[in-house]
Design a protein around this motif. Structure first.
Motif, short mmCIF file in Angstrom:
data_model
loop_
_atom_site.label_atom_id
_atom_site.label_comp_id
_atom_site.label_asym_id
_atom_site.label_seq_id
_atom_site.Cartn_x
_atom_site.Cartn_y
_atom_site.Cartn_z
N THR A 96 0.82 -1.21 0.00
CA THR A 96 0.00 0.00 0.00
C THR A 96 0.85 1.26 0.00
OG1 THR A 96 -0.12 -0.04 2.42
CG2 THR A 96 -1.88 -1.15 1.22
N HIS A 97 2.14 1.11 0.37
CA HIS A 97 3.03 2.27 0.40
C HIS A 97 4.45 1.79 0.13
CE1 HIS A 97 4.38 6.32 1.57
NE2 HIS A 97 5.35 5.74 2.24
N ILE A 98 5.14 2.45 -0.79
CA ILE A 98 6.52 2.12 -1.11
C ILE A 98 7.35 3.39 -0.99
CG2 ILE A 98 8.10 1.25 -2.89
CD1 ILE A 98 5.69 -0.17 -4.16
N ALA A 99 8.46 3.30 -0.26
CA ALA A 99 9.32 4.47 -0.07
C ALA A 99 10.77 4.09 -0.38
CB ALA A 99 9.20 5.00 1.35
N PHE A 100 11.50 5.05 -0.95
CA PHE A 100 12.90 4.83 -1.34
C PHE A 100 13.80 5.78 -0.58
CE2 PHE A 100 16.55 5.94 -4.04
CZ PHE A 100 17.13 4.69 -4.20
N VAL A 101 14.81 5.23 0.08
CA VAL A 101 15.77 6.04 0.82
C VAL A 101 16.84 6.53 -0.14
CG1 VAL A 101 17.45 6.10 2.71
CG2 VAL A 101 15.34 4.75 2.94
N GLY A 102 16.81 7.81 -0.43
CA GLY A 102 17.74 8.40 -1.38
C GLY A 102 17.18 9.73 -1.86
N SER A 103 18.01 10.50 -2.51
CA SER A 103 17.59 11.82 -2.96
C SER A 103 16.62 11.72 -4.13
CB SER A 103 18.81 12.64 -3.39
OG SER A 103 19.39 12.08 -4.55
N ALA A 104 15.89 12.81 -4.35
CA ALA A 104 14.97 12.87 -5.49
C ALA A 104 15.74 12.76 -6.80
CB ALA A 104 14.18 14.17 -5.43
N ARG A 105 16.93 13.35 -6.85
CA ARG A 105 17.74 13.29 -8.08
C ARG A 105 18.17 11.85 -8.37
NH1 ARG A 105 22.75 17.35 -8.61
NH2 ARG A 105 20.94 18.78 -8.61
N LYS A 106 18.61 11.15 -7.34
CA LYS A 106 19.01 9.76 -7.54
C LYS A 106 17.84 8.91 -8.00
CE LYS A 106 21.03 5.75 -5.22
NZ LYS A 106 21.62 5.23 -3.96
N PHE A 107 16.68 9.13 -7.39
CA PHE A 107 15.53 8.32 -7.79
C PHE A 107 15.10 8.64 -9.21
CE2 PHE A 107 10.95 7.56 -8.20
CZ PHE A 107 10.95 6.19 -7.99
N ALA A 108 15.25 9.89 -9.64
CA ALA A 108 14.89 10.24 -11.02
C ALA A 108 15.72 9.42 -12.00
CB ALA A 108 15.09 11.73 -11.25
N THR A 109 17.01 9.24 -11.70
CA THR A 109 17.88 8.42 -12.56
C THR A 109 17.43 6.97 -12.56
OG1 THR A 109 19.76 9.88 -12.15
CG2 THR A 109 20.25 7.67 -12.95
N LEU A 110 17.10 6.47 -11.37
CA LEU A 110 16.63 5.08 -11.26
C LEU A 110 15.29 4.89 -11.96
CD1 LEU A 110 17.58 4.45 -7.53
CD2 LEU A 110 18.67 3.42 -9.54
N ALA A 111 14.45 5.91 -11.91
CA ALA A 111 13.14 5.83 -12.57
C ALA A 111 13.32 5.66 -14.08
CB ALA A 111 12.32 7.07 -12.26
N ASP A 112 14.30 6.36 -14.65
CA ASP A 112 14.57 6.20 -16.09
C ASP A 112 15.00 4.77 -16.40
OD1 ASP A 112 13.98 8.85 -16.59
OD2 ASP A 112 16.07 9.52 -16.43
N LYS A 113 15.81 4.18 -15.51
CA LYS A 113 16.26 2.80 -15.72
C LYS A 113 15.09 1.83 -15.60
CE LYS A 113 20.99 3.56 -14.06
NZ LYS A 113 22.00 3.17 -13.03
N LEU A 114 14.21 2.10 -14.65
CA LEU A 114 13.04 1.24 -14.50
C LEU A 114 12.13 1.32 -15.71
CD1 LEU A 114 12.18 2.01 -10.76
CD2 LEU A 114 12.97 -0.19 -11.66
N GLU A 115 11.95 2.52 -16.23
CA GLU A 115 11.11 2.70 -17.42
C GLU A 115 11.71 1.97 -18.61
OE1 GLU A 115 8.57 6.28 -19.52
OE2 GLU A 115 10.55 6.74 -18.67
N ALA A 116 13.04 1.95 -18.68
CA ALA A 116 13.71 1.27 -19.78
C ALA A 116 13.50 -0.24 -19.73
CB ALA A 116 15.21 1.58 -19.75
N THR A 117 13.17 -0.78 -18.55
CA THR A 117 12.90 -2.21 -18.43
C THR A 117 11.46 -2.55 -18.78
OG1 THR A 117 12.23 -2.13 -16.08
CG2 THR A 117 14.59 -2.35 -16.57
N GLY A 118 10.64 -1.51 -19.06
CA GLY A 118 9.25 -1.76 -19.44
C GLY A 118 8.22 -1.37 -18.41
N LEU A 119 8.65 -0.90 -17.24
CA LEU A 119 7.69 -0.47 -16.24
C LEU A 119 7.10 0.89 -16.62
CD1 LEU A 119 9.46 -1.42 -12.89
CD2 LEU A 119 7.25 -2.26 -13.68
N PRO A 120 5.79 1.04 -16.60
CA PRO A 120 5.19 2.34 -16.95
C PRO A 120 5.44 3.39 -15.89
CG PRO A 120 3.52 0.80 -16.20
CD PRO A 120 4.78 0.02 -16.28
#
Length: 265
Positions: free
Chosen positions: A197-221
């Motif tokens: 019901t809730h997912i949280a990531f320990v790290g900066s917003a900038r770091k997560f933005a980079t990871l989000a791009d990688k996740l999207e590249a794997t096919g996650l919307p």
């Protein structure tokens, strides 16, 4: 253990079994009666998640419907309920009707020939919410130490891989990713494949933005990736692992209370 459990071995055993199965339940205790009533003050019952009496006795069928409704509300809201089952003429004298709530007391009509009044206290017993911590970082360790003090049942996963995605987190309530550079993407995938019901990531917003791009590249919307709260925790100026863990717990308490109150998680 509550007084109701201490006074009855059957109630205690049944309650312990429900707790072990992580099942919600409720105790009902008659606290006051007036007029002719089958059950007297002190009578207790153990109620299932659907309001059914599993053990104990509260009298005849006159109180059953009101007790069930109050139990369902107590379990939904996570707060005790006090219900007074009284004959219609007594409700009229008080200027209330069945379903009214006045000063914390909900009124219900007693249609039985006895015409007595029964006041019943309903106490909900909810399973401890589960907190899954992914990672072995100092923040993960601090969170694992602190969380049980705030009534969270913790589960930790030190090594995270895509193969682990099918285990452990499918029914988790909350997931905190504290991998901090050690398998971040795999941990995020694992969390997003769950029904948390809730997912949280320990790290900066900038770091997560980079990871989000990688996740999207794997096919996650992107809409799915947006489920992740990053950075984790409330902004309290936290610096040390313990302070960061405290900020995360503060946020999780807020999430839990909003959920119990019927708001958005």
């Amino acid at each position: 253990m509550t007084p109701a459990e201490i006074l009855s071995t059957d109630l205690a055993d049944a309650a312990q079994e429900l707790r072990a199965r992580q099942q919600p339940f409720a105790f009902a205790t008659i606290v006051r009666t007036a007029g002719a009533t089958a059950a007297k003050p002190g009578a207790k019952a153990l109620l299932s998640a659907d309001g059914t009496i599993l053990h104990g006795w509260l009298g005849g069928g006159c109180t059953r419907g009101a007790v069930k409704r109050a139990a369902l509300e107590a379990l939904r809201a996570g707060t005790p309920q006090l219900v007074s089952v009284a004959p219609e003429e007594l409700l009229a004298e008080k200027g209330v009707t069945a379903g009214d709530e006045v000063d914390g007391m909900t009124f219900a009509r007693n249609g039985c020939p006895s015409r007595g009044t029964v006041d019943i206290f309903i106490e909900p017993c909810l399973p401890m919410p589960q907190l899954v911590i992914l990672g072995a970082s100092p923040v993960a360790q601090a969170l694992n130490t602190l969380a049980p003090q705030f009534q969270w049942a913790t589960e930790t996963a030190v090594q995270v891989s895509s193969a682990d995605a099918a285990t452990g987190t499918a029914s988790s309530q909350v997931i905190v990713i504290a991998t901090q550079g050690q398998g971040d993407v795999d941990a995020l995938k694992q969390a997003l494949w769950s029904s948390a019901t809730h997912i949280a990531f320990v790290g900066s917003a900038r770091k997560f933005a980079t990871l989000a791009d990688k996740l999207e590249a794997t096919g996650l919307p992107r809409s799915e990736i947006a489920r992740v709260k990053a950075p984790a925790g409330l902004d309290i100026g936290a610096v040390t692992p313990e302070e960061i863990a405290l900020s995360i717990l503060a946020e999780l308490v807020h999430v839990r209370r909003r959920t119990l109150a019927g708001g958005a998680p």
